[in-house]
Design an enzyme around this catalytic site. Structure first.
Site, PDB file in Angstrom:
ATOM      1  N   HIS A  87      22.763 -16.685 -21.911  1.00 13.53           N
ATOM      2  CA  HIS A  87      23.278 -17.197 -22.874  1.00 13.53           C
ATOM      3  C   HIS A  87      23.084 -18.774 -23.084  1.00 13.53           C
ATOM      4  O   HIS A  87      23.459 -19.599 -22.367  1.00 13.53           O
ATOM      5  CB  HIS A  87      24.915 -16.990 -22.714  1.00 13.53           C
ATOM      6  CG  HIS A  87      25.184 -15.436 -22.628  1.00 13.53           C
ATOM      7  ND1 HIS A  87      25.662 -14.819 -23.548  1.00 13.53           N
ATOM      8  CD2 HIS A  87      25.173 -14.757 -21.612  1.00 13.53           C
ATOM      9  CE1 HIS A  87      26.045 -13.822 -23.250  1.00 13.53           C
ATOM     10  NE2 HIS A  87      25.805 -13.596 -22.007  1.00 13.53           N
ATOM     11  N   HIS A  92      25.843  -3.886 -22.983  1.00  7.18           N
ATOM     12  CA  HIS A  92      26.878  -4.266 -22.181  1.00  7.18           C
ATOM     13  C   HIS A  92      27.835  -2.997 -22.376  1.00  7.18           C
ATOM     14  O   HIS A  92      28.209  -2.600 -23.335  1.00  7.18           O
ATOM     15  CB  HIS A  92      27.647  -5.553 -23.092  1.00  7.18           C
ATOM     16  CG  HIS A  92      28.833  -5.871 -22.528  1.00  7.18           C
ATOM     17  ND1 HIS A  92      28.940  -7.122 -22.010  1.00  7.18           N
ATOM     18  CD2 HIS A  92      30.119  -5.610 -22.485  1.00  7.18           C
ATOM     19  CE1 HIS A  92      30.223  -7.510 -21.641  1.00  7.18           C
ATOM     20  NE2 HIS A  92      30.942  -6.265 -21.945  1.00  7.18           N
ATOM     21  N   ASP A 126      22.772 -13.398 -16.110  1.00  6.12           N
ATOM     22  CA  ASP A 126      23.723 -13.474 -17.342  1.00  6.12           C
ATOM     23  C   ASP A 126      24.361 -14.922 -17.209  1.00  6.12           C
ATOM     24  O   ASP A 126      25.617 -15.295 -17.078  1.00  6.12           O
ATOM     25  CB  ASP A 126      25.007 -12.724 -16.627  1.00  6.12           C
ATOM     26  CG  ASP A 126      25.979 -12.514 -17.928  1.00  6.12           C
ATOM     27  OD1 ASP A 126      25.812 -12.965 -18.858  1.00  6.12           O
ATOM     28  OD2 ASP A 126      26.912 -11.653 -17.392  1.00  6.12           O
TER      29      ASP A 126
END
Length: 431
Positions: free
Chosen positions: A67, A184, A310
């Site tokens: 991210h 997800h 992640d």
């Protein structure tokens, strides 16, 4: 720039260290000497020599799940700081999630993100597009148009697709467009306000739990849709033994499913959570010891294909609100290799060659990337690691804007010495 890396070692398939040198020219690997000394090529006038001093040389690491928070949340991370952090971790290619503001769910928005990446990224960034507009569970994005605009693959990471009808339609389109649905997996109807694993520790801390079936039930639904549509389906951050079982059974049935697991789920369990601290709050949550053991076994038997961090940066203010009120997520780009080398390879749980493969060759193969190997003609994406010196993980050393990780003050080996992208040094640690 042309580079000649000397006195490095690579790891062979049988686990042996082999003295290796490599010449990089015009952004590609020009030549490799394994157990032998190279001669300077006649066609290259000058070479900058890098003495690796016995460091491990690998292909640049690949992380298919990060991210970068930009656009929308530059106080948490930016494309520049996120890619600098990844470079410090030895990563040369990362795949950025689309839960941004605005989400890159149109050609115009995707193009804007791509332009920002071109300007600010110090490593290769592949940008995901959302499966649905606004990351809801309703209207599909235009996959064909977004792929033409540079989208890497499609995911609603952070929320998941809640309706089977939408996922079915998305996979039909993905099969048609020869792209991947990256999921997800979380059934919102089974969340019950949970903030950590529904097990032993949440009861001791008096906190609501997240059921294992919240994840596994979505995977079970989706692998059958994948079978029906023929789409490639990739599962994000697998965390439970039930999920591993479903994926294993699906692979045995010939379904086109692949999966990733994070370093924190491989190294920690719910019992490691010391108190009501959000540094241990991530989604999916840290599970039981049996779940952690199942994840490691899943990697070893090929059920799980790769490791992905992640990397989920947050501000100190956001993360200073306890388990109930802080956002999910921890950072991972700068610590992944060293943690996994120290606590999985070191005790002999996995081999170094396996670890390198899960971070390079496997993600490249699954997603069809032209990187992840040390071969002549391939992109000159390289990482060098110090396997011998112990170093502490300290917040002051982070290049990410965020330091929200439970691994602060851990001592590790395997720190990154240098990262090279397209033949250019983008990170160098002073010895």
């Amino acid at each position: 720039m042309s580079l000649w890396i000397k006195n490095a070692v690579t790891i062979s398939q049988n686990g042996q260290f082999v003295r290796t040198e490599i010449i990089l020219d015009k952004g590609c690997i020009h030549s490799i000497g394994i157990g032998q000394t190279l001669a300077q090529p006649d066609e290259i006038d000058s070479l900058d020599i890098i003495d690796a001093q016995g460091a491990l040389m690998t292909p640049g690491l690949i992380d298919v799940h990060v991210h970068l928070r930009e656009p929308g949340f530059p106080d948490k991370e930016t494309i520049k700081t996120g890619t600098m952090a990844a470079a410090r971790g030895g990563f040369t290619t990362i795949c950025a999630m689309p839960n941004l503001n605005p989400e890159p769910d149109t050609v115009e928005k995707m193009s804007a993100v791509q332009e920002k990446i071109k300007v600010d990224a110090v490593i290769n960034v592949l940008q995901y597009a959302p499966i649905t507009k606004g990351l809801t569970s309703h209207h599909l994005t235009d996959q064909q148009a977004l792929l033409a605009a540079g989208a890497f693959a499609f995911t609603n990471d952070g929320v998941g697709v809640q309706t089977a009808k939408t996922m079915y339609k998305a996979m039909i389109e993905a099969a048609k467009n020869k792209t991947t649905i990256v999921a997800h997996t979380e059934d919102d109807s089974l969340l019950f306000g949970g903030v950590m694993h529904e097990g032993v520790r949440n009861k001791e801390l008096g906190l609501p739990g997240i059921l294992s079936i919240t994840e596994a039930s979505h995977i079970a639904r989706d692998v059958l849709i994948s079978e029906a549509t023929g789409a490639h389906y990739h599962v994000c951050h697998v965390s439970t033994k039930e999920s591993v079982r479903v994926i294993r059974d699906a692979k045995r049935a010939g379904i086109s499913v692949t999966a990733e697991v994070t370093p924190h789920h491989l190294l920690l369990s719910e019992e490691d959570i010391p108190s009501d601290t959000s540094m241990y709050k991530m989604n999916p949550p840290l599970r039981s010891k049996k779940d952690r053991e199942a994840l490691i076994l899943g990697l070893l038997d090929g059920t799980i294909d790769m490791i992905a961090t992640d990397h989920a940066p947050h501000t100190k203010e956001d993360k200073n609100k306890g388990m109930l009120n802080s956002p999910f997520g921890i950072t991972g780009s700068e610590t992944a290799f060293s943690l996994l080398y120290t606590f999985l390879v070191g005790p002999g749980i996995v081999t170094l060659s396996q670890l390198v493969s899960w971070l390079t060759t496997k993600p490249a193969t699954v997603f069809g990337l032209n990187t992840g190997v040390l071969k002549t003609g391939y992109p000159a994406d390289i990482a060098l690691f110090d396997l011998n010196t112990e170093k502490g993980i300290f917040a002051k050393d982070f290049l990410s804007k965020a330091t929200n990780t439970p691994f602060i003050n851990w001592t590790v080996k395997g720190t990154t010495l240098m990262t090279i992208v397209d033949g250019k040094v983008v990170y160098k640690k002073e010895r």
